[in-house]
Scaffold this motif. Structure first.
Motif, short mmCIF file in Angstrom:
data_model
loop_
_atom_site.label_atom_id
_atom_site.label_comp_id
_atom_site.label_asym_id
_atom_site.label_seq_id
_atom_site.Cartn_x
_atom_site.Cartn_y
_atom_site.Cartn_z
N SER A 11 -70.97 1.99 47.66
CA SER A 11 -72.06 1.10 47.27
C SER A 11 -72.59 1.45 45.89
CB SER A 11 -73.20 1.18 48.30
OG SER A 11 -72.75 0.79 49.58
N LEU A 12 -72.70 2.75 45.60
CA LEU A 12 -73.17 3.18 44.29
C LEU A 12 -72.18 2.78 43.20
CD1 LEU A 12 -75.29 4.71 42.65
CD2 LEU A 12 -74.01 6.82 43.11
N ALA A 13 -70.89 2.96 43.50
CA ALA A 13 -69.87 2.56 42.53
C ALA A 13 -69.94 1.06 42.26
CB ALA A 13 -68.48 2.95 43.05
N GLY A 14 -70.13 0.28 43.34
CA GLY A 14 -70.24 -1.16 43.17
C GLY A 14 -71.47 -1.55 42.37
N VAL B 25 -62.22 -5.21 41.83
CA VAL B 25 -61.08 -4.36 41.46
C VAL B 25 -61.55 -2.98 40.99
CG1 VAL B 25 -59.15 -4.07 39.86
CG2 VAL B 25 -59.58 -6.30 40.91
N LEU B 26 -62.55 -2.96 40.12
CA LEU B 26 -63.02 -1.68 39.59
C LEU B 26 -63.71 -0.84 40.67
CD1 LEU B 26 -64.41 -2.82 36.11
CD2 LEU B 26 -62.35 -1.47 36.57
N THR B 27 -64.47 -1.50 41.54
CA THR B 27 -65.14 -0.76 42.62
C THR B 27 -64.13 -0.10 43.54
OG1 THR B 27 -67.04 -2.28 42.57
CG2 THR B 27 -66.76 -0.94 44.54
N LEU B 28 -63.10 -0.86 43.92
CA LEU B 28 -62.05 -0.29 44.77
C LEU B 28 -61.28 0.81 44.04
CD1 LEU B 28 -60.61 -3.52 46.45
CD2 LEU B 28 -61.90 -1.69 47.57
N SER B 29 -61.04 0.63 42.76
CA SER B 29 -60.31 1.64 41.98
C SER B 29 -61.05 2.96 41.92
CB SER B 29 -60.06 1.12 40.56
OG SER B 29 -59.28 -0.06 40.57
N PHE B 30 -62.37 2.91 41.84
CA PHE B 30 -63.18 4.14 41.78
C PHE B 30 -63.40 4.76 43.15
CE2 PHE B 30 -64.85 2.28 37.69
CZ PHE B 30 -64.31 3.27 36.87
N VAL C 126 -72.85 -2.73 34.85
CA VAL C 126 -72.15 -2.66 33.57
C VAL C 126 -71.59 -4.02 33.16
CG1 VAL C 126 -70.16 -1.69 32.35
CG2 VAL C 126 -71.62 -0.21 33.77
N LEU C 127 -70.96 -4.70 34.14
CA LEU C 127 -70.31 -5.98 33.82
C LEU C 127 -71.31 -7.12 33.70
CD1 LEU C 127 -67.11 -5.87 36.08
CD2 LEU C 127 -67.32 -5.33 33.65
N ARG C 128 -72.33 -7.13 34.56
CA ARG C 128 -73.27 -8.24 34.58
C ARG C 128 -74.56 -7.94 33.83
NH1 ARG C 128 -72.01 -11.79 38.94
NH2 ARG C 128 -70.42 -10.98 40.35
N GLY C 129 -74.82 -6.64 33.68
CA GLY C 129 -76.10 -6.26 33.13
C GLY C 129 -77.09 -6.00 34.26
N PHE D 272 -64.41 -10.85 40.53
CA PHE D 272 -63.07 -10.31 40.77
C PHE D 272 -62.93 -8.93 40.11
CE2 PHE D 272 -58.79 -9.70 38.98
CZ PHE D 272 -58.05 -9.64 40.16
N PHE D 273 -63.34 -8.82 38.85
CA PHE D 273 -63.23 -7.54 38.15
C PHE D 273 -64.15 -6.49 38.75
CE2 PHE D 273 -61.78 -10.55 34.80
CZ PHE D 273 -60.50 -10.04 34.63
N THR D 274 -65.30 -6.93 39.24
CA THR D 274 -66.19 -5.99 39.93
C THR D 274 -65.51 -5.42 41.17
OG1 THR D 274 -68.15 -7.17 39.16
CG2 THR D 274 -68.43 -5.73 41.06
#
Length: 406
Positions: A143-146, A106-111, A152-155, A102-104
């Motif tokens: 795709s790069l942002a994702g 949200v952050l991907t869409l935000s960027f 970052v979040l998962r490692g 979920f956080f991935t």
């Protein structure tokens, strides 16, 4: 291979939902709000299907190609559609819980979405090749942002990295394919409309090229008939005709229109010439109840009046009466009618005259019928009975027609 199958399943749903409907609405205007709403709903439904049938890398890591309908919807539907689809993605993803996925999301869409929205207007105005380039870069950026957010979040994981590269490659390739197909469809529609418009313009130009010499030929014949017995009257009518043609016959542009008032002046000029020839055998009645400034195609009533006089009334010695009616009807329509009490005709002859393929001299009814059909998609109506006369009726919108060829 299972992951590839899952991606292909998602692609098949997207293709069926989006392109089938785009083809179905192909002839609709791109500014039609109803079509835009329908397509936006389908983009949302495509996103829903992609997110409902993801490709599972493991129990905690899944991938889908929601970016394709999301990017297509934003680039073609506009910023509002992009915002709505993004909100839908976040809301639907929250249904599965506030986990790393979920956080991935949200952050991907935000960027990525602010950048996509900035380029949307440029995309809408760009040519096909530029659109493909922008779509490729925007998809790569998303795709790069994702990938960065996920790392970052998962490692970072070498195990999942090849799958992510395959996912990005499929996304880029399919998006370019879809946009290329979409632009090809639009280009085919645009060229088809242009060809239809050019064909319509050529047909109307041909019909008009028949009308002007046709009217002049008959009018000058009427004047010539007066030269021996009434030369002074013939001279007056010739001067009147010359003055009228100089002031009123300005049909150089295919999209030219005239007013009802000017068309009736032409009718009266023609009738004056014919009355000078036929005298009391010809009577004319007018019933006009419409705004005389309404624009109509030129030379659309006079040929009907000419037919009524020459073929309806003057086929017998007693002559008769022509009634010309112009009335504003309901639903913003002007109704025209030209009626005579002459010889009339049977049903077989009436149908034969209205057939466009009939090979006869003159233009008359066939010409008017073709012009109205080309300009308005309507047909004239003709009522006739042998020995009782003929009535020709047609309706046109009480507004200017669209510019032909534009």
């Amino acid at each position: 291979m299972n992951i590839l199958k899952d991606f292909l399943l998602q692609l098949s749903f997207i293709a069926i939902l989006i392109f089938a409907v785009q083809i179905f609405f192909a002839e609709r205007s791109g500014k039609d709000r109803r079509v835009q709403i329908i397509l936006s709903v389908l983009y949302g439904l495509s996103i829903l299907i992609c997110m409902s049938f993801p490709a599972y890398v493991d129990t905690h890591f899944r991938l889908d190609i929601r970016i394709i309908p999301l990017l297509l919807g934003t680039l073609y539907g506009g910023p509002a559609t992009g915002v709505i689809l993004s909100a839908f993605v976040i809301l639907y993803r929250s249904y599965f819980g506030a986990d790393l996925g979920f956080f991935t999301t949200v952050l991907t869409l935000s960027f990525s979405m602010p950048v996509i929205l900035i380029f949307q207007k440029l995309f809408a105005k760009a040519e096909k090749n530029k659109k493909l380039q922008m779509a490729f870069l925007l998809s790569a950026y998303y795709s790069l942002a994702g990938l960065i957010v996920s790392s970052v979040l998962r490692g970072f994981s070498l195990r999942f990295f090849p799958v992510q590269l395959i996912h990005i490659a499929i996304t880029l390739a399919v998006l370019i394919l879809f946009i290329s197909l979409n632009e090809t469809i639009k280009d085919m529609i645009r060229k088809n409309r242009q060809l239809q418009s050019e064909a319509k313009s050529a047909e109307i130009a041909f019909l008009r090229s028949q009308i002007k010499p046709h009217f002049l030929y008959n009018a000058l014949n009427s004047i010539a008939a007066l030269c021996i017995d009434e030369p002074h009257k013939a001279e007056e009518l010739t001067l009147d005709l010359s003055q009228y043609l100089r002031s009123s016959f300005d049909f150089n542009q295919l999209d030219s229109l005239t007013t009802i008032e000017n068309e009736l002046e032409l009718v009266k000029a023609y009738i004056n010439i014919e009355k000078a020839r036929y005298g009391s055998r010809l009577c004319v009645e007018y019933d006009v109840d419409a705004n005389l400034d309404i624009l109509i195609p030129p030379l659309i009533v006079q040929p009907l009046v000419e037919n009524a006089i020459r073929h309806g009334l003057m086929s017998n010695l007693r002559g008769g009466t022509v009634k010309i009616s112009v009335k504003r009807a309901a639903d913003a329509v002007v109704s025209f009618a030209v009626e005579d009490n002459g010889c009339g005709m049977n049903e077989t002859k009436r149908d034969e005259i209205l057939k466009s393929e009939t090979n006869k001299k003159g233009i008359g009814l066939r010409n008017i019928s073709q012009r109205i059909q080309l300009l308005y998609g309507k047909s004239i109506r003709m009522e006739s009975a042998e020995g009782r006369g003929t009535k020709v009726i047609f309706d046109i919108p009480a507004r200017p027609i669209m510019q032909i060829g534009g």
